[in-house]
Design a protein around this motif. Structure first.
Motif, mmCIF file in Angstrom:
data_model
loop_
_atom_site.group_PDB
_atom_site.id
_atom_site.type_symbol
_atom_site.label_atom_id
_atom_site.label_comp_id
_atom_site.label_asym_id
_atom_site.label_seq_id
_atom_site.Cartn_x
_atom_site.Cartn_y
_atom_site.Cartn_z
ATOM 1 N N TYR A 1 76.599 26.523 69.056
ATOM 2 C CA TYR A 1 77.363 27.368 68.133
ATOM 3 C C TYR A 1 78.838 27.419 68.540
ATOM 4 O O TYR A 1 79.727 27.345 67.692
ATOM 5 N N ARG A 2 79.085 27.528 69.847
ATOM 6 C CA ARG A 2 80.470 27.531 70.342
ATOM 7 C C ARG A 2 81.182 26.222 69.983
ATOM 8 O O ARG A 2 82.323 26.224 69.519
ATOM 9 N N LEU A 3 80.475 25.111 70.198
ATOM 10 C CA LEU A 3 81.081 23.800 69.921
ATOM 11 C C LEU A 3 81.278 23.580 68.421
ATOM 12 O O LEU A 3 82.227 22.919 68.007
ATOM 13 N N PHE A 4 80.364 24.126 67.626
ATOM 14 C CA PHE A 4 80.520 24.018 66.170
ATOM 15 C C PHE A 4 81.814 24.699 65.737
ATOM 16 O O PHE A 4 82.587 24.158 64.935
ATOM 17 N N LYS A 5 82.056 25.889 66.275
ATOM 18 C CA LYS A 5 83.281 26.625 65.930
ATOM 19 C C LYS A 5 84.524 25.873 66.415
ATOM 20 O O LYS A 5 85.543 25.841 65.736
ATOM 21 N N ARG B 1 72.700 30.700 61.821
ATOM 22 C CA ARG B 1 74.012 31.195 62.278
ATOM 23 C C ARG B 1 75.144 30.309 61.767
ATOM 24 O O ARG B 1 76.182 30.800 61.307
ATOM 25 N N ILE B 2 74.928 29.001 61.843
ATOM 26 C CA ILE B 2 75.959 28.058 61.380
ATOM 27 C C ILE B 2 76.190 28.219 59.884
ATOM 28 O O ILE B 2 77.329 28.282 59.409
ATOM 29 N N ARG B 3 75.099 28.327 59.126
ATOM 30 C CA ARG B 3 75.229 28.460 57.669
ATOM 31 C C ARG B 3 75.865 29.795 57.284
ATOM 32 O O ARG B 3 76.525 29.909 56.269
ATOM 33 N N GLN B 4 75.636 30.811 58.125
ATOM 34 C CA GLN B 4 76.252 32.111 57.878
ATOM 35 C C GLN B 4 77.770 32.017 58.080
ATOM 36 O O GLN B 4 78.549 32.614 57.334
ATOM 37 N N ARG B 5 78.154 31.224 59.063
ATOM 38 C CA ARG B 5 79.583 31.057 59.350
ATOM 39 C C ARG B 5 80.238 30.150 58.311
ATOM 40 O O ARG B 5 81.363 30.405 57.869
ATOM 41 N N ARG B 6 79.534 29.063 57.958
ATOM 42 C CA ARG B 6 80.091 28.123 56.977
ATOM 43 C C ARG B 6 78.984 27.712 56.007
ATOM 44 O O ARG B 6 78.090 26.942 56.357
ATOM 45 N N ALA B 7 79.043 28.248 54.816
ATOM 46 C CA ALA B 7 77.955 28.078 53.844
ATOM 47 C C ALA B 7 77.722 26.627 53.453
ATOM 48 O O ALA B 7 76.621 26.250 53.055
ATOM 49 N N ALA C 1 65.939 27.871 56.393
ATOM 50 C CA ALA C 1 67.036 28.354 57.246
ATOM 51 C C ALA C 1 68.383 27.783 56.798
ATOM 52 O O ALA C 1 69.422 28.365 57.066
ATOM 53 N N GLY C 2 68.355 26.617 56.112
ATOM 54 C CA GLY C 2 69.606 26.044 55.600
ATOM 55 C C GLY C 2 69.845 24.580 55.915
ATOM 56 O O GLY C 2 70.888 24.029 55.573
#
Length: 217
Positions: free
Chosen positions: A40-44, A68-74, A96-97
């Motif tokens: 998640y950190r690296l994705f951001k 979590r990723i989809r919540q941050r970037r749909a 989950a997305g």
């Protein structure tokens, strides 16, 4: 160039797939993670075009990571790459997305095809998972068919034969209202919205042959 974040808790597995992807024109692994929190950190940080993740990860699972990723970037593009061949896992990942699900027993070409499909915003499943999901769906539809009463089964036979509710009422000596109610119940039990879908389902489940066997004379 499609930038990729590769997430797997086995370093040797990541190394193998990183070298596979590095040989492909237009693909670049920009970051790797061994657990959900790091991923998640690296994705951001890297904002990759595509995330390839396993489901089984230390700490919170890949499913949690996907959510979590989809919540941050749909519009995040996520492909699951897992050893689990159970269609239930694939269904959970999609809910989950994730857009794609490929098993690790699949040939490399399946993974590469799925990467391009998911990057284009399309769903992608490896052949074994697609088959398992189809069989599971067929199974649930067969179970639904078994919930029909004898009367409903007979009405289904007449509906598939193209009879109207009035004709069915006359044939079975019931009121048109009863025929209409049964018609509605049959569609609801089988999870279809129209008579066309009802006929398609009957063909897919080979119901027409079953109905012929149950027909009089």
């Amino acid at each position: 160039m499609i930038s990729i974040l590769l997430v797997d808790d086995h370093a040797i597995v990541r190394e193998g797939y990183r070298s596979l992807l590095a040989k492909q024109p237009g693909l670049q692994v920009v970051a790797e993670a061994g657990d959900s929190a790091q991923a998640y950190r690296l994705f951001k940080e890297f904002q990759p075009d595509l995330v390839i993740t396993d489901i089984s990860l230390p700490g919170s699972s890949g499913l949690e990571l996907i959510a979590r990723i989809r919540q941050r970037r749909a519009d995040a593009k996520i492909l699951v790459f897992s050893m689990h061949q159970n269609p239930g896992f694939a269904g959970q990942a999609m809910r989950a997305g994730a857009l794609g699900y490929v098993t690790k027993s699949s040939p490399p070409e399946e993974l590469l095809r799925a990467i391009h499909e998911v990057y284009a915003g399309r769903h992608a499943l490896s052949a074994d998972i697609a088959q398992a999901l189809a069989l599971e769906k067929l199974g649930s539809e067969r179970i639904a068919l078994e919930t029909l009463t004898v009367r409903e089964f007979e009405i289904l036979r007449l509906l598939v034969d193209g009879r109207s509710n009035d004709e069915i009422a006359q044939t079975l000596n019931i009121s048109p209202k009863t025929a209409g109610n049964c018609h509605y119940l049959i569609k609801r039990k089988l999870g279809v919205a129209s008579d066309i879908e009802l006929t398609r389902l009957a063909i897919k489940l080979n119901v027409l042959n079953l109905l012929e066997l149950s027909a009089p004379g």
